[in-house]
Design an enzyme around this catalytic site. Structure first.
Site, PDB file in Angstrom:
ATOM      1  N   PRO A   1      32.372   9.824 -20.662  1.00 36.43           N
ATOM      2  CA  PRO A   1      32.407   8.694 -21.598  1.00 36.43           C
ATOM      3  C   PRO A   1      32.980   9.126 -22.946  1.00 36.43           C
ATOM      4  CG  PRO A   1      30.166   9.527 -21.402  1.00 36.43           C
ATOM      5  CD  PRO A   1      31.002  10.319 -20.428  1.00 36.43           C
TER       6      PRO A   1
ATOM      7  N   ASP B   1      32.818  13.888 -25.769  1.00 35.63           N
ATOM      8  CA  ASP B   1      32.019  13.513 -24.600  1.00 35.63           C
ATOM      9  C   ASP B   1      30.669  13.013 -25.113  1.00 35.63           C
ATOM     10  OD1 ASP B   1      30.408  13.367 -22.354  1.00 35.63           O
ATOM     11  OD2 ASP B   1      31.016  15.299 -21.541  1.00 35.63           O
ATOM     12  N   HIS B   2      30.454  11.692 -24.978  1.00 35.45           N
ATOM     13  CA  HIS B   2      29.246  11.105 -25.570  1.00 35.45           C
ATOM     14  C   HIS B   2      27.974  11.563 -24.871  1.00 35.45           C
ATOM     15  CE1 HIS B   2      27.085   8.599 -28.193  1.00 35.45           C
ATOM     16  NE2 HIS B   2      27.917   7.585 -28.259  1.00 35.45           N
ATOM     17  N   ARG B   3      28.090  12.141 -23.681  1.00 34.47           N
ATOM     18  CA  ARG B   3      26.894  12.675 -23.021  1.00 34.47           C
ATOM     19  C   ARG B   3      26.381  13.915 -23.729  1.00 34.47           C
ATOM     20  NH1 ARG B   3      29.313  13.948 -17.296  1.00 34.47           N
ATOM     21  NH2 ARG B   3      30.743  14.989 -18.761  1.00 34.47           N
TER      22      ARG B   3
END
Length: 323
Positions: free
Chosen positions: A116, A295-297
């Site tokens: 994401p 990477d939003h994770r």
């Protein structure tokens, strides 16, 4: 009754199954069609080859109805045959994909589907950096042939700045896995290098510990061997972040796709003179736009912004990187 892997529930039939020939199912999958929205013209309403070809020829892409059972599968693009039919015979030349292009395509699809992304952008004033680079290069001793022993580029300094920024913001120097966050101790910075037929990202290991000269010499060697396709796997696999610089092509700004297993990638645009306000008065400054894809994770918005702010500080005060 259990359904097989390619059977989907649909309104209509006695038990909700779709009746279609194996060929019709294959053509529908290749063309991205949802069989549950097609009406079959075969015996007993069976969907056959001509029904799928008719839908593809009309440009239709039926979607599942509200009562259809959800099917979890990777998106399917147009088949090779369908794409070729869009162009007149003889109007194109086919160039088969080599292993590099196939690998790039596979990794980029994986990245876009599984990571994401979000992007953060800032502008950096680089006049001080350009002056420091000029002074640094002018101090290079001459070799036997009269050439300077090193020539540091703006990109070499950017690599150093990114490495140090990750050391200052260690929570962003990470890799996401399904069970844990891998927090790295060193800043191993990949640098995108364009080569015939694609690109490769050789890695400067422990970049935070190396000076501008060492990074410049190492990157020059890595880039040369990348173009000769002589890199060893350990020279381009892994890494904790990457830098992609299109400034030399005049690109002002862009957002890069993260290269797994990285959690960030910095896209660098061209430096250009712009009018900015300073102490209430307009002045001309050399500005470089950079975009951090995240990477939003692994890295949230505030953390990504903190990393980008630290990078900007180092770029605008490059003497701090000489300490």
């Amino acid at each position: 009754m259990a359904l097989s892997g390619d059977e989907r529930l649909a309104p209509g039939g006695a038990d909700g199954r779709i009746f279609a020939s194996p060929l019709a199912r294959r053509l529908a999958k290749e063309g991205g069609l949802d069989l549950s929205a097609l009406k079959g013209s075969g015996p007993h309403g069976r969907i056959i080859e001509r029904d799928v070809k008719s839908a593809l020829g009309s440009g239709a892409r039926p979607v599942a109805t509200a009562s259809s059972a959800p099917v979890i599968e990777a998106p399917v693009g147009m088949s090779d045959a369908v794409v070729r039919q869009l162009f007149a015979p003889g109007s194109f030349t086919e160039i088969p994909h080599d292993s590099m292009r196939k690998a790039i395509a596979r990794r980029m699809v994986e990245a876009v589907r599984t990571i994401p992304h979000f992007a953060l952008q800032t502008d950096c004033e680089i006049d001080a950096l350009l002056r420091l680079r000029e002074d640094y290069n002018s101090a290079a001793p001459k070799s036997a042939n009269g050439e300077p022993e090193w020539k540091v580029s703006v990109n070499d300094i950017i690599v150093k700045a990114m490495a140090l920024a990750l050391q200052k913001v260690p929570d962003a120097n990470v890799t996401f896995t399904q069970t844990a966050m891998l927090k790295h101790t060193s800043s191993d910075v990949g640098v995108a290098v364009s080569i015939p037929g694609g690109l490769v990202t050789p890695i400067v290991r422990n970049a935070e510990t190396k000076n501008f000269r060492e990074i410049a010499i190492e990157l020059k060697d890595l880039a040369r061997r990348a173009r000769e396709r002589k890199l060893k796997p350990n020279e381009y696999e892994g890494g904790t972040t990457a830098v992609s610089n299109l400034g030399m092509f005049g690109v002002k700004n862009f957002a890069a796709v993260i290269n797994p297993p990285h959690a960030t990638i910095l896209a660098v645009g061209a430096g250009e003179e712009r009018i900015v306000a300073r102490n209430g008065a307009p002045v001309v400054a050399t500005i470089m736009s950079v975009t951090l894809s995240v990477d939003h994770r692994a890295v949230d918005g505030a953390l990504g912004a903190t990393l980008l702010a630290e990078f900007k500080r180092l770029i605008e005060h490059p003497a701090a990187m000489l300490a």
